[in-house]
Design an enzyme around this catalytic site. Structure first.
Site, short mmCIF file in Angstrom:
data_model
loop_
_atom_site.label_atom_id
_atom_site.label_comp_id
_atom_site.label_asym_id
_atom_site.label_seq_id
_atom_site.Cartn_x
_atom_site.Cartn_y
_atom_site.Cartn_z
N GLY A 113 0.67 -1.12 0.09
CA GLY A 113 0.04 -0.03 0.05
C GLY A 113 0.88 1.31 0.10
N LEU A 147 -0.93 6.96 2.75
CA LEU A 147 -0.17 7.92 3.83
C LEU A 147 0.71 6.67 4.94
CD1 LEU A 147 -1.98 10.93 4.43
CD2 LEU A 147 0.25 10.79 3.42
N ARG A 189 -20.04 13.35 12.05
CA ARG A 189 -20.55 12.78 10.75
C ARG A 189 -21.60 11.93 11.06
NH1 ARG A 189 -14.66 11.84 7.96
NH2 ARG A 189 -14.28 14.30 7.69
N HIS A 241 -17.90 6.54 3.28
CA HIS A 241 -16.89 7.36 3.29
C HIS A 241 -15.53 6.66 4.10
CE1 HIS A 241 -14.22 10.82 3.11
NE2 HIS A 241 -14.12 10.99 4.58
N SER A 246 -8.30 10.96 10.11
CA SER A 246 -7.69 9.98 9.33
C SER A 246 -6.31 10.10 9.22
CB SER A 246 -8.69 9.65 8.30
OG SER A 246 -8.58 10.92 7.47
N LEU A 247 -5.94 11.50 8.53
CA LEU A 247 -4.43 11.72 8.08
C LEU A 247 -3.57 11.48 9.49
CD1 LEU A 247 -5.11 14.69 5.81
CD2 LEU A 247 -4.98 12.35 5.26
#
Lengths: 579, 253
Positions: free
Chosen positions: A10, A13, A284, A351, A390-391
């Site tokens: 993968g 990031l 969310r 998402h 998430s980052l």
């Protein structure tokens, strides 16, 4: 230091950061990615990256970031790990700034921060609305530097087919070259799976088309435990579309955007009305359910359809260009309308996967030698991820998984090179046979139609509102589709870039993971974060404050549970209408 | 161009090639129009049941795409003669029949799929990275003025799609010109406070073979760039830097 050989799968990031950490430790990495790593799905992350650096003098702190994340995740995350991530977040943002990420700046030249959902603080550093893209590029550049120095070898355009398991440990992988269709086994002392999300299982989502979850599913089928599969985030604001539901970042609301529908001829700002404390910046799961209620229960969707307005037209166009340019550009290009002038038409869309491969606190799966990082693992976000976390988690995971894989590989008694090559060749042959079977079956099922059927079914029954009857039927239907998947008609027989063959393999893996998601949801009789059952509308800590563990069997997932570590913050009721 | 209505069909002509060394040929497909449809959706339709306009069964068309929102750079191809992203090419805006060809200047893998690895190799040549001391905590890094950030950010939005190379007359079999996307990386890295420290090494490369001298100032790159990157001024800036640096070195400063 013993020379080890580590594989990272993968190039998003998490995979890039893992690779950098391993190379920095002086070990060799083989980095596998389905496409050039610079095109990985992490580039789609828009709004920013959270770090409690408190540059706005609001009194933000690591603990508050930690508390917001655990609370936003409805207390399903193991708390010590979340805390460790929040502690690392400021260093991660500063590190990436050193790498050259073009973060937005204050007049004094410091990092600028904006608001995001589920917090009261300006905690989100950002580079316009292409923060993920800028982070991928910065990490890609560092990996290229290590590649030039000979520590990293990239295999771009290769897809994972299976892990090679020998005496219970992961000793390498088999992978397929997507251009030449060559299937090959690669021995390794440790393998890190940073294989990303699973949006394609829902047919349409905000994800890139490569986010099939196929690789994670292959690892699950080989014995890796899959945790919390039922927790799939539905983002409240995406553009409806036939090929993709394009994300309109939460940062639009962070910068002052408002969600509304017309009611009695006037705008009704229902999030501000229902949740005065957080308004448009509720997490969310809350926002998506509110939109479903407005559209499906109250019948107030724009023009009677599945649409609400996401409005930034009242903002200063100069600020839009400086802070939100990327999403304004996407919206304008794909809809033809300028969001500086008219409200954007949006609706919730699948998402992010909070669930993923089960890992311990060193990102090790239950299979020795196999690690997981990024969206592919389940650790940090509990039952609902906060925007811009998430980052952080992807990069943080790489910082943990890389050194953990190095330590494991260096400690091995027997190198992968000392294992009989027959073990690897046997697995490669098995995978070649699967390809031959698919091409020679001569079945009647169109893989692309079957894919659409799966996606429609999953979107209808396993997203915002879940009912046990529907879930049960969905799993039965998925089992039937899996059986049909054995009779595919793959028209393309070419030995060059046969994308249909690749897709056929991915489809089976998607269906198998879809069953884990559905059965996990069926069994969890409560509502928590993104998992909502009208039949069980409340969170039930006595019965369900536990992590789901799905193990693969050919007859479907076998589900067990383990306790959640809530040693730092006592679970409390979650509400966003008042402070 | 007439207005489209639902249920209209349209024709797509595709230049196909079965493999890297195979001979290209053309095939035509009929596709049912839907509002909001882009070239990717049309290709997905064809893939589902690949039959040509003459009723002949064909192999599915092969192409690359991933993010579908013009940020990954995968789906670049030549659409009606122009290099652009397939995901943002809306059928209603295109002349029909729609013609699709693989991105020019790059070796074809199959059909509309090309090999753009040379782009990334050239990124390595111009040393498009900042040699950080390490990934351990070392403080906040450089301050950057808003002005610098706002000037550099547009350059950082390059999606390495390769359209600028495809459209450039100077990129061809007889030249080693790296192209605008690569030179722009050097400009970008040179503009960052810490990237600037290694400016000389990058300038050495772009003054050499395949570098700045290859640019003929046709400015096609900027015209086709899907991200509207000011590539012409980016290259001009690099040129100035390279020149100044050479003069300084000549003067021994």
């Amino acid at each position: 230091m013993k020379q080890a050989n580590i594989i990272v799968i993968g190039g998003g990031l998490a995979g890039l950061m893992t690779t950098i950490k391993i190379a920095e430790a002086g070990q060799k990495v083989q980095l596998f990615a389905m496409q050039p790593v610079r095109r990985s799905h992490s580039v789609c992350a828009q709004g920013g990256i959270n770090a409690a650096i408190n540059l706005k003098g609001e009194g933000d702190s690591i603990w508050t970031h930690f508390d917001d994340t655990v609370y936003g995740g409805d207390f399903l995350a193991n708390q010590p790990l979340v805390k460790r991530m929040c502690e690392a977040a400021p260093d991660i943002v500063e590190l990436t700034a050193r790498m050259g990420v073009m973060y937005n700046r204050t007049p004094e030249g410091n990092l600028d921060f904006r608001r995001f959902g589920g917090t009261k603080f300006h905690r989100t550093a950002f580079a316009g609305t292409t923060t993920g893209q800028q982070l991928v590029y910065a990490l890609d550049e560092q990996v290229r530097r290590h590649e030039a120095e000979g520590l990293v070898t990239k295999f771009e355009g290769w897809e994972l087919l299976s892990p090679v398991i020998h005496n219970g440990a992961c000793r390498g992988i088999t992978a397929m070259n997507l251009n030449t269709m060559e299937v090959r086994a690669f021995p390794a002392d440790a393998v890190v799976a940073a294989t990303g999300g699973i949006g394609a299982i829902f047919g349409l989502s905000t994800n890139s088309l490569v986010n099939t979850g196929s690789a994670a599913s292959a690892l699950y089928q080989a014995g890796a435990v899959y945790a919390n599969p039922e927790f799939v985030q539905v983002h409240p604001t995406a553009m409806p579309g036939e090929d993709k539901l394009r994300l309109i970042s939460e940062s639009a609301r962070g910068e002052g955007g408002r969600v509304w529908v017309p009611r009695d001829g006037r705008p009704w700002y229902f999030l501000e009305d229902w949740y005065p404390a957080y308004g448009n910046l509720v997490p969310r799961d809350i926002a998506s359910r509110a939109i479903f209620k407005v559209v499906h229960e109250l019948g107030l969707g724009v023009d009677g359809g599945e649409v609400v307005y996401m409005d930034i037209s009242h903002l200063n166009p100069r600020d839009i260009d400086r802070n939100l340019y990327g999403i304004a550009e996407i919206y304008e290009r794909f809809s033809g309308d300028d969001p500086r002038k008219v409200p954007m038409r949006v609706f919730p869309a699948v998402h992010y996967n909070m669930g993923g491969l089960w890992v311990d606190d060193s990102m090790a799966t239950n299979v020795p030698g196999l690690f997981a990082a990024g969206e592919a693992e389940y650790q940090h976000h509990g039952a609902n991820r906060l925007g811009a976390n998430s980052l952080v988690s992807c990069i943080f995971d790489g910082m943990v998984a890389g050194p953990a894989a190095v330590a494991y590989a260096e400690g091995l008694q027997k190198r992968s090179g000392e294992i009989s090559s027959g073990i690897f060749e046997a697995e490669a042959n098995l995978q070649r046979d699967i390809n031959a079977d698919i091409l020679n079956t001569g079945g009647t099922e169109n893989p692309f139609d079957l894919f659409r059927e799966m996606g429609d079914l999953m979107r209808k029954n396993v997203t915002v509102i879940r009912k046990n009857d529907d879930l049960k039927k969905t799993d039965e239907k998925l089992a039937e589709m899996l059986e049909r998947c054995g009779r595919l008609n793959v028209v393309d027989k070419s030995p060059v870039a046969n994308t249909s063959l690749v897709f056929a393999r991915e489809l089976k893996n998607m269906l198998i993971l879809a069953r884990a998601i559905t059965v996990g949801a069926l069994m969890r009789d409560e509502s928590r974060g993104a998992h909502y059952k009208p039949e069980y509308p409340m969170r039930d800590d006595a019965g369900w404050l536990k992590t789901t563990r799905a193990s693969f069997t050919p007859d479907g997932p076998e589900i067990s549970y383990e306790p959640v570590d809530v040693s730092l913050i006592v679970p409390r009721e979650r509400h966003y209408d008042v402070d | 161009m007439r207005e489209f209505v639902m249920s209209d069909n349209f024709t797509i002509k595709i230049r196909r090639q079965d493999g890297p060394d195979a001979k290209p040929y053309w095939q035509e497909f009929e596709v049912n129009f839907r509002p909001g449809m882009n070239v990717v959706i049309a290709l997905q339709d064809i893939r589902r049941d690949p039959v040509t306009i003459d009723g002949v069964k064909a192999d599915p068309v092969v192409w690359e795409c991933s993010c579908l929102e013009e940020v990954c750079g995968s789906c670049a191809m030549v659409i009606n003669g122009r290099a652009r992203q397939a995901c943002s090419a809306l059928i209603e805006d295109l002349d029909r029949p729609v013609t699709l060809e693989p991105l020019a200047k790059f070796p074809v893998v199959r059909d509309l799929m090309v090999d753009r690895s040379s782009l990334f190799e050239n990124f390595a040549r111009v040393r498009a990275w900042i040699p950080i001391d390490g990934t351990y905590p070392m403080g906040p890094g450089p301050q950057v003025s808003q002005e610098e950030q706002e000037a550099a950010y547009p350059l950082a939005r390059c999606i390495t799609c390769g359209c600028c190379l495809a459209a450039c007359p100077q990129v061809n079999n007889n030249s080693s010109f790296m192209g605008a996307a690569v030179l722009n990386q050097a400009t970008l890295l040179n503009s960052y406070p810490t990237g600037r420290m290694n400016r000389a090494a990058r300038l050495d490369v772009v003054r050499g073979d395949g570098g700045l001298a290859g640019c003929g100032n046709a400015q096609n790159c900027e015209r086709v760039c899907p991200k509207s990157i000011p590539l012409v001024s980016s290259i001009a800036r690099l040129n100035r830097e390279a020149l100044l640096d050479a003069v300084k070195r000549w003067l021994g400063k």
